[in-house]
Design an enzyme around this catalytic site. Sequence first.
Site, PDB file in Angstrom:
ATOM      1  N   HIS A   7     -69.452  30.557  93.190  1.00 29.09           N
ATOM      2  CA  HIS A   7     -69.717  30.476  95.326  1.00 29.09           C
ATOM      3  C   HIS A   7     -70.798  31.085  95.265  1.00 29.09           C
ATOM      4  O   HIS A   7     -71.975  31.411  95.864  1.00 29.09           O
ATOM      5  CB  HIS A   7     -68.722  31.010  95.964  1.00 29.09           C
TER       6      HIS A   7
ATOM      7  N   TRP B 245     -70.159  37.929 102.319  1.00 28.13           N
ATOM      8  CA  TRP B 245     -69.755  39.071 102.558  1.00 28.13           C
ATOM      9  C   TRP B 245     -69.363  39.697 101.086  1.00 28.13           C
ATOM     10  O   TRP B 245     -69.089  38.399 100.212  1.00 28.13           O
ATOM     11  CB  TRP B 245     -68.932  38.317 103.110  1.00 28.13           C
TER      12      TRP B 245
ATOM     13  N   ASP C  58     -66.946  26.043  93.170  1.00 25.20           N
ATOM     14  CA  ASP C  58     -67.315  27.038  93.918  1.00 25.20           C
ATOM     15  C   ASP C  58     -65.176  27.487  94.511  1.00 25.20           C
ATOM     16  O   ASP C  58     -64.880  26.554  95.239  1.00 25.20           O
ATOM     17  CB  ASP C  58     -67.278  26.998  95.534  1.00 25.20           C
TER      18      ASP C  58
ATOM     19  N   SER D 219     -73.277  31.912 103.211  1.00 22.87           N
ATOM     20  CA  SER D 219     -71.263  32.814 102.963  1.00 22.87           C
ATOM     21  C   SER D 219     -70.646  33.086 104.218  1.00 22.87           C
ATOM     22  O   SER D 219     -71.499  31.980 105.364  1.00 22.87           O
ATOM     23  CB  SER D 219     -71.099  33.123 102.227  1.00 22.87           C
ATOM     24  N   MET D 220     -70.554  33.462 104.477  1.00 28.28           N
ATOM     25  CA  MET D 220     -70.546  34.305 105.987  1.00 28.28           C
ATOM     26  C   MET D 220     -71.218  33.959 106.817  1.00 28.28           C
ATOM     27  O   MET D 220     -71.498  34.095 107.759  1.00 28.28           O
ATOM     28  CB  MET D 220     -70.115  35.529 106.104  1.00 28.28           C
TER      29      MET D 220
END
Length: 273
Positions: free
Chosen positions: A253, A29, A224, A95-96
Amino acid sequence: MPFIAAHDGTQLFFKDWGSGRPVVLIHGWPLDADMWEFQQLALTEAGLRTVAYDRRGFGRSDQTWGGYDYDTLADDLKSVLDALDLQDVALVGFSMGGGEIARYMSRHGGARVTRTVLVSAVTPYMLKAADNPKGVDASVFDGMIAGLKNDRPNFMATFSKTFFGVGMLSSPVSSELIQWTGNLAMLASSKATIASVTAFGETDFRADMSAFHVPTLVIHGDADQTVPIDVSGKATAASIPDAELVIYGGAPHAVPFTHAERLNRDLITFLKG
């Protein structure tokens, strides 16, 4: 452009490159499949077949009003694997996208999958709770949603600084790359962008972790600030039997961008092992 029809008819855009063992790249995302700019090229050149698709509501896929829960998103992943009839698949989620892998492994029994990679993933549970004291306070996600509703372009510009680890006097990536990823983010529908914050912020994947029965690589930066390593990377690796945790010292991140060469080497070694 190539599309796959999901279980409910939603059209999902995908890129299918090369031949060899298939690797499916699941984006984070608020981006789309193009975020794998550096990885898809390197992995394909290394002799792997790479498939990257746009999550519903993002990039070139249909902008549906609903379906931004992880059960539906895991079903979308299944639709991709089934439509292309992929076997001996490696799933790589950023991530997502790590949440999609976790829910797919439990909801669909890990069918067709023989190894997984979780990069800066939101698993196993982001939200701070009595039984998850290191989690992220709900006010953070509420603030993100408020910022997106008020001025999405401005929010994205501000968010990118944390995402990439941009400091007062230095940046690990070029201003042009930051602008490009901002453009990718704005291709998504506002509905999908906002609903996905609730999905990755509130979904508890702890019960899904026991469904990982394949070799798993967990990669996370210890700087992160978007998905803190203690509540995510370290907790994920601890909850998956025999998972390998690789910590990128000082990394933010956005490791697919800031640490692209190292990530590519680590992925190729693991995926071809």
